[in-house]
Design a protein around this motif. Structure first.
Motif, short mmCIF file in Angstrom:
data_model
loop_
_atom_site.label_atom_id
_atom_site.label_comp_id
_atom_site.label_asym_id
_atom_site.label_seq_id
_atom_site.Cartn_x
_atom_site.Cartn_y
_atom_site.Cartn_z
N LEU A 374 37.91 3.40 52.66
CA LEU A 374 36.45 3.55 52.52
C LEU A 374 35.97 4.82 53.21
O LEU A 374 35.10 5.53 52.72
CB LEU A 374 35.74 2.34 53.13
N PHE A 375 36.52 5.09 54.39
CA PHE A 375 36.14 6.32 55.10
C PHE A 375 36.54 7.54 54.28
O PHE A 375 35.74 8.45 54.08
CB PHE A 375 36.81 6.37 56.49
N SER A 376 37.80 7.56 53.80
CA SER A 376 38.26 8.76 53.10
C SER A 376 37.53 8.94 51.77
O SER A 376 37.21 10.05 51.37
CB SER A 376 39.78 8.74 52.92
N GLU A 377 37.18 7.83 51.11
CA GLU A 377 36.43 7.94 49.83
C GLU A 377 35.09 8.64 50.02
O GLU A 377 34.55 9.25 49.10
CB GLU A 377 36.19 6.54 49.25
N HIS A 378 34.52 8.52 51.23
CA HIS A 378 33.21 9.14 51.48
C HIS A 378 33.33 10.46 52.24
O HIS A 378 32.33 10.98 52.74
CB HIS A 378 32.30 8.15 52.22
N GLY A 379 34.56 10.95 52.35
CA GLY A 379 34.77 12.27 52.97
C GLY A 379 34.61 12.25 54.48
O GLY A 379 34.33 13.29 55.09
N VAL A 380 34.76 11.08 55.11
CA VAL A 380 34.64 11.01 56.57
C VAL A 380 36.05 10.87 57.15
O VAL A 380 36.78 9.93 56.83
CB VAL A 380 33.76 9.82 57.01
N SER A 381 36.40 11.82 58.01
CA SER A 381 37.75 11.85 58.55
C SER A 381 37.84 11.03 59.84
O SER A 381 37.06 11.23 60.78
CB SER A 381 38.13 13.31 58.80
N ALA A 409 31.17 14.61 60.77
CA ALA A 409 30.83 14.22 59.39
C ALA A 409 29.31 14.34 59.25
O ALA A 409 28.59 14.32 60.25
CB ALA A 409 31.26 12.78 59.14
N SER A 410 28.85 14.46 58.01
CA SER A 410 27.40 14.57 57.82
C SER A 410 26.79 13.18 57.92
O SER A 410 27.44 12.17 57.63
CB SER A 410 27.07 15.20 56.46
N GLU A 411 25.52 13.16 58.32
CA GLU A 411 24.80 11.89 58.40
C GLU A 411 24.81 11.20 57.03
O GLU A 411 24.92 9.99 56.94
CB GLU A 411 23.34 12.15 58.80
N ALA A 412 24.69 12.00 55.97
CA ALA A 412 24.63 11.43 54.63
C ALA A 412 25.95 10.71 54.32
O ALA A 412 25.96 9.57 53.84
CB ALA A 412 24.34 12.52 53.62
N ALA A 413 27.08 11.39 54.62
CA ALA A 413 28.39 10.79 54.34
C ALA A 413 28.61 9.55 55.20
O ALA A 413 29.15 8.54 54.74
CB ALA A 413 29.49 11.82 54.59
N LEU A 414 28.15 9.64 56.45
CA LEU A 414 28.34 8.50 57.34
C LEU A 414 27.52 7.30 56.88
O LEU A 414 28.03 6.17 56.84
CB LEU A 414 27.94 8.93 58.77
N ALA A 415 26.27 7.56 56.47
CA ALA A 415 25.40 6.48 56.01
C ALA A 415 26.02 5.80 54.79
O ALA A 415 26.01 4.56 54.69
CB ALA A 415 24.02 7.03 55.68
N ALA A 416 26.59 6.59 53.88
CA ALA A 416 27.21 6.01 52.68
C ALA A 416 28.44 5.18 53.07
O ALA A 416 28.68 4.10 52.52
CB ALA A 416 27.60 7.13 51.71
N THR A 417 29.19 5.66 54.06
CA THR A 417 30.37 4.93 54.53
C THR A 417 29.96 3.58 55.13
O THR A 417 30.57 2.55 54.84
CB THR A 417 31.14 5.75 55.60
N VAL A 418 28.92 3.62 55.97
CA VAL A 418 28.47 2.38 56.63
C VAL A 418 27.97 1.38 55.59
O VAL A 418 28.26 0.17 55.69
CB VAL A 418 27.39 2.70 57.70
N ALA A 419 27.26 1.89 54.57
CA ALA A 419 26.77 0.99 53.51
C ALA A 419 27.96 0.34 52.80
O ALA A 419 27.97 -0.88 52.55
CB ALA A 419 25.91 1.77 52.53
N ALA A 420 28.99 1.13 52.51
CA ALA A 420 30.17 0.60 51.82
C ALA A 420 30.92 -0.40 52.71
O ALA A 420 31.40 -1.44 52.23
CB ALA A 420 31.10 1.75 51.42
N LEU A 421 30.99 -0.12 54.01
CA LEU A 421 31.65 -1.06 54.94
C LEU A 421 30.91 -2.40 54.94
O LEU A 421 31.53 -3.46 54.96
CB LEU A 421 31.66 -0.48 56.36
N GLY A 422 29.58 -2.31 54.93
CA GLY A 422 28.75 -3.52 54.94
C GLY A 422 29.03 -4.40 53.73
O GLY A 422 28.88 -5.62 53.81
#
Ligand SMILES: NC(=O)c1ccc[n+]([C@@H]2O[C@H](COP(=O)([O-])OP(=O)(O)OC[C@H]3O[C@@H](n4cnc5c(N)ncnc54)[C@H](O)[C@@H]3O)[C@@H](O)[C@H]2O)c1
Ligand SMILES: N[C@@H](CCO)C(=O)O
Ligand code: NA
Length: 439
Positions: A374-381, A409-422
Motif C-alpha cells: 500500500l505504501f509503495s503503490e502511493h509512492g511513499v518510501s 513524502a508529500s502530504e498528498a501521497a501520505l493522505a492517500a496512503t492513510v486512506a488506503a490503510l484505513g
C-alpha cells in the motif's frame, strides 16, 4: 545635565504586560532616556476600570477611561489591550496622527497587519511589535534587521508556552493531556474559560503568519496558515515517541518551498510533530519558547527564552519604545514592511516531510507485505518498520502494532496512503499519524 527633547508616551491597557511596562518605564525612565536620546514621558494610561486591581502600583492620576483623547498629541502609543476592536481603530488613529505605535497584539497583526502597515507607510510612521511573537525573545528585530541580508530557508518555532508546558508534562511526568492541561490552567498558563486559543493552535498560527511574512518578505494571511492543535495527542503517542528517540512538540513551521520547475512558494503551518531528541528544540522544556532559524548563509540559529509573562514581555515592549524614540530623535520616515517577494502561499498538500504511522494489524503471514505494498503503490518510501506490541484475546485473531517510519513524502501521497490503510482488510485501525520534523 543633558536636556533632552521630551516624547509623550500613551499606554493603552494596564493588564499583565501593560502594568509592567508602566512600572518599568516610571522606574527606569531617566536611564531609558539616555539610551533613546529623548525623554520618555508617560502621559497617561487608558484603562477600562479605574479601580481594577493591578500587578504593579501605578499612580492613579495617570489613569483614564478615554483612550481616544489620550492618544491625541502622543508621539508614541503603546497598545496592550489585546483583541481586535477598539485596538485596531485606536492604532489607525494613532498612526494617522503621525505617532509611532508599539503593540504586542498578534491577533490583530495576523488579521489586519497589512491595513496597519499601509497606514504607517502613508504617514511615515513606524509600527513595532517585538512582543507579538515569543514574548521577551528578540525575534522580530533579528528577522527584520539582523537577517535582512540573508535568505531564510525554514523556521521551526515553539511559540506557544502553554502547549509546550502540556506536552512537556506528558513527556517528563507521564501525565495525560487532560491532567497536564489542568496543571497548566492552575499555574495560570492556559485560560480557564477558554484554553482553545492555545491548545487548538490558534495562538501559534497567528505567530506563524507574522513570522512567515517577515521571513519571506510576503504577506501571509492567517487563513492560509495550516493548523492542527494538540488535542488529539495521546500519552501513548508521547511515550512511543520517547521510545523511538523523539519528543512531541507543537511546531510553528515557516518554510520556503521550491517546486520541480524552480518556482518558489511559502508554507506556513502549525501541528504537533516528532522532533529528534538530539535537536536543540527538544531541550525546550516547560512553558519556554524557542525559534530555530535555518538561513542560507548564517546556517542554524536558535533564539530561546520566555515567550510570555508580564514583566518578561514588557522587556520587548520597552526595547521597541527605545527604538521608536531614537527614530523620533533622528527623524525621517519609518522603514516599510518588506513584502516585495510576494511569494505564493502553498497549501499543506505541497509540503514534503517524513512521517511515523502507527497501525493495529492482524498478526498473520502476508500482512506486512500487504501494508508495504500500500505504501509503495502511493509512492511513499518506507524507512523503518517496528512491530512493537503483540496481543491476542481468546478466540480472536492475534493483533500486532506496527510503527512505520517513512522517507520524505508529500502530504498528498501520505493522505492517500492513510486512506488506503484505513480501508485495508488487514489493518484494524490507524492509531496515529505524526509528522517528523527537524531531522
Ligand atoms: N501576557 C503575555 O505574556 C503576553 C505575551 C506576548 C504578547 N501579549 C499580548 O499583549 C497584549 C496584552 O496582553 P495582557 O496579557 O497584558 O492582557 P490582559 O488581559 O492582562 O490586559 C489587557 C488589559 O487591557 C484592558 N483593556 C481592554 N480593552 C480596553 C479598552 N477598550 N480600554 C482600556 N483598557 C482596555 C483590560 O481591561 C486589561 O486590563 C495582548 O495583545 C497579548 O496578546 C501578551
Ligand atoms: N498563551 C500564550 C501567551 C503568549 O502569547 C502562550 O501560552 O504562549
Ligand atoms: Na519577541
Amino acid at each position: 545635565m543633558i536636556e533632552y527633547r521630551n516624547l509623550r508616551v500613551a499606554l493603552l491597557g494596564a493588564g499583565s504586560v501593560g502594568a509592567q511596562v508602566a512600572s518599568l518605564l516610571l522606574e527606569h525612565g531617566p536611564e531609558l532616556a539616555t539610551r533613546a536620546g529623548a525623554g520618555l514621558e508617560l502621559v497617561g494610561i487608558a484603562v477600562r476600570d479605574l479601580d481594577a486591581p493591578r500587578t504593579a502600583d501605578l499612580p492613579r492620576e495617570l489613569f483614564t477611561t478615554d483612550a481616544e483623547s489620550l492618544i491625541l498629541g502622543a508621539d508614541i502609543v503603546i497598545e496592550l489591550m489585546g483583541g481586535i476592536e477598539p485596538a485596531r481603530t485606536l492604532i489607525l488613529q494613532a498612526l494617522g496622527s503621525g505617532a509611532d505605535v508599539i503593540t504586542g497584539n498578534k491577533a490583530l497583526l495576523a488579521t489586519h497587519g497589512p491595513e496597519l502597515f499601509e497606514m504607517a507607510e502613508q504617514v511615515g510612521a513606524q509600527l513595532y511589535y517585538e512582543a507579538a511573537v515569543a514574548g521577551a525573545i528578540p525575534i522580530i528585530r533579528p528577522l527584520r534587521d539582523s537577517l535582512a541580508g540573508d535568505r531564510i530557508k525554514r523556521i521551526l518555532g515553539i511559540v506557544n508556552g502553554t502547549t509546550n508546558f502540556i506536552l512537556d508534562r506528558m513527556d517528563t511526568a507521564g501525565e495525560s493531556l487532560e491532567q497536564a492541561l489542568a496543571t497548566a490552567t492552575d499555574l495560570g498558563y492556559a485560560e480557564k474559560s477558554d484554553p482553545s486559543a492555545d491548545i487548538e493552535g490558534f495562538d501559534a498560527a497567528q505567530k506563524t503568519a507574522i513570522l512567515a511574512s517577515l521571513a519571506f518578505h510576503t504577506t501571509v494571511p492567517l487563513d492560509l496558515v495550516y493548523r492542527e492543535g494538540i488535542t488529539g495527542v495521546t500519552l501513548a503517542e508521547v511515550e512511543a515517541a520517547k521510545r523511538a528517540g523523539y519528543v512531541v512538540k507543537l511546531l510553528a513551521i515557516c518554510e520556503r518551498l521550491t517546486d520541480a520547475d524552480g518556482v518558489e512558494g511559502v508554507s506556513a503551518r502549525v501541528y504537533p510533530a516528532l522532533v529528534p531528541r538530539s535537536h536543540p528544540l527538544a531541550a525546550v522544556h516547560g512553558a519556554k519558547n524557542a525559534v530555530f532559524i535555518e538561513a542560507e548563509a548564517a546556517g542554524d540559529l536558535m533564539f530561546y527564552g520566555a515567550g510570555a509573562g508580564g514583566v518578561e514581555t514588557a522587556s520587548a515592549v520597552l526595547g521597541d519604545l527605545v527604538s521608536a524614540a531614537r527614530r523620533h530623535v533622528i527623524g525621517g520616515p519609518g522603514v516599510a514592511e518588506s513584502t516585495h517577494a510576494n511569494l505564493p502561499i502553498l497549501p499543506i498538500s505541497h509540503v514534503t516531510t517524513r512521517y511515523q504511522i502507527t497501525l493495529s494489524v492482524t498478526d498473520e503471514p502476508g500482512v506486512l507485505a500487504s501494508v508495504a505494498t500500500l505504501f509503495s503503490e502511493h509512492g511513499v518510501s518506507v524507512e523503518a518498520v517496528t512491530q512493537s506490541v503483540s496481543s491476542s484475546e481468546e478466540g480472536a485473531h492475534p493483533t500486532a502494532t506496527l510503527v512505520i517510519g517513512t522517507h520524505e513524502a508529500s502530504e498528498a501521497a501520505l493522505a492517500a496512503t492513510v486512506a488506503a490503510l484505513g480501508e485495508s482488510a488487514v489493518v484494524s485501525h490507524v492509531t496515529s499519524v505524526l509528522r517528523v520534523e527537524g531531522s
